[in-house]
Design an enzyme around this catalytic site. Structure first.
Site, PDB file in Angstrom:
ATOM      1  N   PRO A  34       0.709  -1.213  -0.011  1.00 16.79           N
ATOM      2  CG  PRO A  34      -0.226  -1.307   1.963  1.00 16.79           C
ATOM      3  CD  PRO A  34       0.716  -1.886   1.192  1.00 16.79           C
ATOM      4  N   GLY A  64       4.252   3.832   4.846  1.00 11.59           N
ATOM      5  CA  GLY A  64       5.457   3.708   5.470  1.00 11.59           C
ATOM      6  C   GLY A  64       6.167   2.474   5.164  1.00 11.59           C
ATOM      7  N   GLY A  82       7.609   1.261   2.502  1.00 14.20           N
ATOM      8  CA  GLY A  82       8.519   0.993   1.354  1.00 14.20           C
ATOM      9  C   GLY A  82       7.954   1.052  -0.076  1.00 14.20           C
ATOM     10  CB  SER A 126       8.154   5.729  -2.488  1.00 13.93           C
ATOM     11  OG  SER A 126       9.022   6.652  -2.810  1.00 13.93           O
ATOM     12  CB  ALA A 177       9.592  -1.333  -3.355  1.00 13.26           C
ATOM     13  CG  ASP A 218      13.160   3.973   3.370  1.00 14.06           C
ATOM     14  OD1 ASP A 218      13.760   3.667   4.341  1.00 14.06           O
ATOM     15  OD2 ASP A 218      11.949   4.362   3.378  1.00 14.06           O
TER      16      ASP A 218
HETATM   17  C1  MEV Z   1      11.195   6.911   5.852  1.00 14.79           C
HETATM   18  O1  MEV Z   1      10.922   5.395   5.556  1.00 14.79           O
HETATM   19  C2  MEV Z   1      12.407   6.995   6.877  1.00 14.79           C
HETATM   20  C3  MEV Z   1      12.938   8.360   7.143  1.00 14.79           C
HETATM   21  O2  MEV Z   1      14.068   8.085   8.160  1.00 14.79           O
HETATM   22  C4  MEV Z   1      13.482   9.208   5.931  1.00 14.79           C
HETATM   23  C5  MEV Z   1      14.739   8.506   5.270  1.00 14.79           C
HETATM   24  O3  MEV Z   1      15.501   7.969   6.132  1.00 14.79           O
HETATM   25  O4  MEV Z   1      15.109   8.860   4.389  1.00 14.79           O
HETATM   26  C6  MEV Z   1      12.074   9.124   7.862  1.00 14.79           C
END
Ligand code: MEV
Length: 312
Positions: A98, A102, A104, A106, A108, A148
């Site tokens: 989804p 948060g 991943g 984007s 991936a 990420d």
């Molecule tokens: C986002 O998934 C993780 C953050 O730490 C941003 C990043 O590391 O680029 C909030």
């Protein structure tokens, strides 16, 4: 000519936000993937088709004028067109992750997209793909730490830091229950909010960065030992820092408390402000049951050890 690649989503176990300022992070690739297919076309267009939006546009448009969500893929295709002198590229995205939660999606997408588009022309190493993917992600989120995309490329559980990354061989008993708040977030705006907090509270923020670095060091060993009880305590400690920098909200607080009450420990994963939390378990059903009783959808995340897969 067609080229297909797939990359896993991720959760950040420890260190989100503080990793942007050099404290390191521990991340885990999960068993939900994005698959991207790139195709050379005779039509002089970049055509992107995905469940979250589509785009058919001329090559050569400045990145800032391209629809934000699809900008990284447009950037990858446009860069390839310019280097290889072909008329057009069609990019098709299929996702099990989804968006804006948060997990991943984007990153991936950037990793699988970079591999699919570059696979039309040549074989690239994982490090080259990672480099292309991070540059693509920077077209929508300039301040990304790169953590990420790194875990989406390499898979498994990794420690990520200024000195690169290393794989961690975690014990078999690690259970991760991911629960969704149902609310999407913008990583870029939550990261900008944290930057404001840091500028207003430099000493407090610096102290938390140091404490977070200690967590990252300790957690690596605890993962190798499979010490779920201690890992849970570290997750709760990490959560207190995330609360202090203001990336939580009432719903996430309630979810974290549910998770902490039914597992070894729980925290937000990713940028916060929406998205998901996770609870660490030794495999028992209590955390998943508690999230569901609280009205939150959840799933047991399996660890993806493959990372990027290129199909041709
Ligand atoms: C986002 O998934 C993780 C953050 O730490 C941003 C990043 O590391 O680029 C909030």
């Amino acid at each position: 000519m067609k080229s297909t690649a797939s990359a896993p989503g991720k959760i950040i176990l420890f260190g989100e936000h503080f990793v942007v300022y050099g404290s390191g992070a521990i991340l885990c690739a999960i068993d939900r993937r994005i698959t991207v297919t790139a195709e050379e076309t005779m039509e002089k267009k970049i055509h992107i088709i995905s469940e979250i939006g589509s785009l058919k546009a001329e090559p050569g448009i400045p990145a800032c004028d391209v629809d934000c969500i699809l900008r990284p893929l447009y950037h990858l295709a446009d860069t390839a067109l310019r280097s290889h002198g072909i008329p057009g590229i069609k990019v098709t995205v299929k996702s099990e992750i989804p968006a804006g939660m948060g997990l991943g999606s984007s990153s991936a997408c950037c990793v699988a997209g970079a591999a699919a588009v570059s696979g039309l022309f040549s074989d690239y190493s994982r490090e080259e793909i990672l480099h292309l993917a991070v540059n693509a992600e920077r077209t929508i989120f300039q301040d990304t730490s790169g953590a990420d995309c790194t875990v989406c490329t390499h898979g498994g559980i990794i420690r990520y830091g200024g000195d690169g990354h290393e794989k961690i061989d975690a014990g078999q008993n690690l259970g991760i229950i991911v629960a969704s708040s149902g609310a999407t977030h913008s990583t870029k705006s939550v990261v900008a909010k944290v930057k404001k907090f840091r500028n207003a509270n430099p000493a407090e923020f610096s102290g938390m960065c140091d404490a977070e670095s200690d967590i990252i060091r300790d957690v690596k060993e605890l993962l190798e030992q499979g010490d779920i009880a201690q890992l849970g305590k570290k997750a709760n400690q990490n959560q207190r820092y995330l609360e202090a920098i203001g990336v939580t909200n009432q719903t996430l607080q309630e979810m974290v408390r549910i998770g902490q009450g039914a597992s070894a420990g729980a925290k937000i994963t990713g940028a916060g402000g929406g998205g998901c939390v996770f609870a660490l378990t030794d495999g028992g059903p209590a955390a998943a049951d508690a999230f569901r009783e609280g009205g939150y959808e959840c799933f047991a995340a399996g660890i993806d050890s493959d990372g990027l897969i290129v199909f041709n």
